[in-house]
Write a protein that holds these residues in place. Structure first.
Motif, PDB file in Angstrom:
ATOM      1  N   TYR A  68      43.656  61.732  36.612  1.00 22.34           N
ATOM      2  CA  TYR A  68      45.216  60.744  35.943  1.00 22.34           C
ATOM      3  C   TYR A  68      46.572  61.945  35.957  1.00 22.34           C
ATOM      4  N   LYS A  82      32.875  60.742  46.605  1.00 19.90           N
ATOM      5  CA  LYS A  82      32.900  60.115  45.805  1.00 19.90           C
ATOM      6  C   LYS A  82      34.476  60.269  44.836  1.00 19.90           C
ATOM      7  N   ARG A  83      34.311  61.677  44.887  1.00 18.99           N
ATOM      8  CA  ARG A  83      35.751  62.708  44.102  1.00 18.99           C
ATOM      9  C   ARG A  83      36.832  61.826  44.780  1.00 18.99           C
ATOM     10  N   ASN A 120      37.346  58.448  43.498  1.00 22.64           N
ATOM     11  CA  ASN A 120      38.189  58.768  42.693  1.00 22.64           C
ATOM     12  C   ASN A 120      40.069  58.956  42.631  1.00 22.64           C
ATOM     13  N   ARG A 145      41.946  56.056  44.495  1.00 23.44           N
ATOM     14  CA  ARG A 145      42.271  54.736  43.570  1.00 23.44           C
ATOM     15  C   ARG A 145      43.202  54.969  42.743  1.00 23.44           C
ATOM     16  N   THR A 146      43.784  56.649  42.823  1.00 21.04           N
ATOM     17  CA  THR A 146      44.817  56.963  41.538  1.00 21.04           C
ATOM     18  C   THR A 146      45.997  55.647  42.087  1.00 21.04           C
ATOM     19  N   PHE A 195      35.955  62.151  37.302  1.00 22.62           N
ATOM     20  CA  PHE A 195      37.195  61.777  37.368  1.00 22.62           C
ATOM     21  C   PHE A 195      37.108  61.323  35.350  1.00 22.62           C
ATOM     22  N   ASP A 248      29.783  65.191  40.862  1.00 26.24           N
ATOM     23  CA  ASP A 248      29.775  63.647  42.594  1.00 26.24           C
ATOM     24  C   ASP A 248      29.986  64.514  43.749  1.00 26.24           C
TER      25      ASP A 248
END
Ligand code: CTP
Length: 433
Positions: free
Chosen positions: A18, A55-56, A59, A62-63, A13, A51
């Protein structure tokens, strides 16, 4: 409420990911992000993702920008998602410009400019690159150089041959970094060794490579002597490296799926596995033992390694040259039959016949992404199709990288005991032939 959707792999990421998610969120009131599944990426030939899916997803979560995260699992899913989630806008980076115009019939498609100077590919190339060296006696690479280009994190760097002329020719032909005639020096320069010289010389090169802590890929069969094979495997475990036998079949998704479905009773109890293979078609000019290894492996993966009896019925011509063989592998309640045409052209194919149906892999079954099943009670053939690119080597290399990163000491596609069972069978055939 305006609903927006965007898709991606989101490997390693980065700020480009993002930015696009943020811009997508700003275009509406509700954002769905689709993250590609591992099998879908493999299916579309993207073999370099590092990843895991979890995990992807984590990520993206988490944004804090995605209202909902879904998994993109198959080609054509976008249309279904747009209808299912009642999407107003599909957002995608400008690298895809034009590719999704057909979705304009369902929603607005917006291509947004990519963030400059960053990509997963770029980040991956900054990570550790494992170098491969090839041990050979001829200027031919079995496709490893071209295939390695599809797997990131791996690079074919050098070649070793006792004959300097061969080493130089190989190096120039495949544009490698270097060629060497000193084996110890060669070993110090690479992480992985691919041994593709004739069988009589394989063991010494493999053994020395393992002792130097190198991962090894060897053409199949590694040796015809079960004791020697055992010794090599024990040595690999002691030195915490993996010795991988190049039986490409076991790395193919289609074949693994076939085995899995067979063990899951799809065609009932398996009574017969028949495979036919013409030596000439099989990679052109490969040895009898290499050809037959693939066929034994196919039978063993389906019926198991513990067969009761092996019989060979080799046919030779007037000059004593081997032309044809029909090998049988007898199991308590099943039979494996292998037909090999050495100079003859036999009809290539693999058939698994069970009490409730049959599976067929037409043509080059050792190198395919397709098979079909006819199940009792079903009028139609059930067809299974998987992406299959190149000569299959890339799938082996991809798995080798996973074995290295997981610190494994055994290949999980072909366990050492399966390789040993295979050599025991080969030995019987060679004695009888
Ligand atoms: N994206 C972007 N700017 C970048 C990289 C990616 O806007 N610098 C966008 C892509 O256009 C896509 C989304 O992010 O809409 C997910 O892209 P993905 O393919 O997962 O990322 P890449 O970095 O492009 O991956 P790769 O290098 O493996 O192609």
């Amino acid at each position: 409420m305006k609903k927006v959707i965007t898709y991606g792999t989101f490997d390693l990421f980065h700020r480009g990911h993002y930015n696009i998610i943020k811009k997508a969120r700003e275009l509406g009131d509700y954002l769905i992000v689709g993250v590609t599944s591992e099998s879908y990426d493999i299916e579309r030939g993207k073999l370099n993702v590092q990843d895991s899916l979890l995990k992807r997803i984590e990520n993206v979560r988490r944004t804090g920008l995605a209202d909902e995260i879904i998994i993109e699992e198959y080609q054509g899913q976008k249309v279904n998602d747009i209808i299912k989630y009642d999407i107003d806008i599909l957002v995608i980076g400008s690298d895809w410009r034009g590719k999704f115009d057909y979705l304009n019939n369902y929603c607005e498609v917006k291509y947004l400019p990519r963030t400059k100077d960053i990509s997963s590919t770029k980040l991956r190339s900054e990570g550790k690159i494992y170098t491969i060296g090839v041990v050979t006696e001829e200027a031919f690479d079995n496709g490893i150089v071209a295939e390695s280009l599809y797997v990131s994190g791996i690079h074919v760097k050098s070649v070793f041959s006792e004959a300097e002329e061969t080493a130089r020719e190989f190096c120039e032909k495949y544009e490698l970094h270097s060629y060497m005639t000193d084996y110890q020096e060669f070993l110090s320069s690479v992480d992985i060794v691919y041994v593709k010289c004739p069988r009589k010389n394989r063991v010494k090169y493999i053994e020395q490579a393992i002792e130097n802590g190198k991962y090894v890929i060897s053409d199949s069969p590694i040796t015809l002597e079960p004791d020697v094979l055992k010794r090599l495997f024990q040595k690999a475990q002691k030195h915490r490296v993996v010795l991988v036998e190049k039986l490409m079949l076991v790395y193919l998704r289609a074949f693994n799926q076939l085995v899995w479905l067979t063990h899951g009773d799809m065609v009932g109890k398996v009574i017969s596995v028949k495979c036919s293979i013409s030596q000439d078609v099989f990679g052109g000019g490969k040895s009898f033992n290499e050809t037959v290894s693939h066929a034994i492996c196919a039978v063993m993966k389906i019926l198991g390694g513990e067969c009761l009896e092996v019989a060979s019925n080799a046919v030779k011509d007037e000059e004593g040259r081997f032309v044809y063989d029909m090998i049988t592998m007898k199991y308590p309640h099943a039979l494996g039959t292998i037909e090999i045409g050495s100079t003859l052209d036999v009809e290539n194919g693999l058939a698994v016949i069970g009490t409730r149906g049959r599976i067929n892999v037409p043509n080059d079954w050792w190198n395919t992404g397709y098979f079909e099943a006819k199940i009792e009670g079903n009028e139609f053939l059930k067809r299974f199709s998987f992406n299959f690119e190149g000569n299959g080597f890339r799938y082996l290399l991809q798995e080798l990288l996973i074995m290295i990163s997981d610190n494994r000491t055994e290949c999980t596609r072909l366990f050492y005991e399966e390789s040993e069972a295979l050599v025991n069978i080969l030995q019987v055939i060679n004695q009888k032939g």
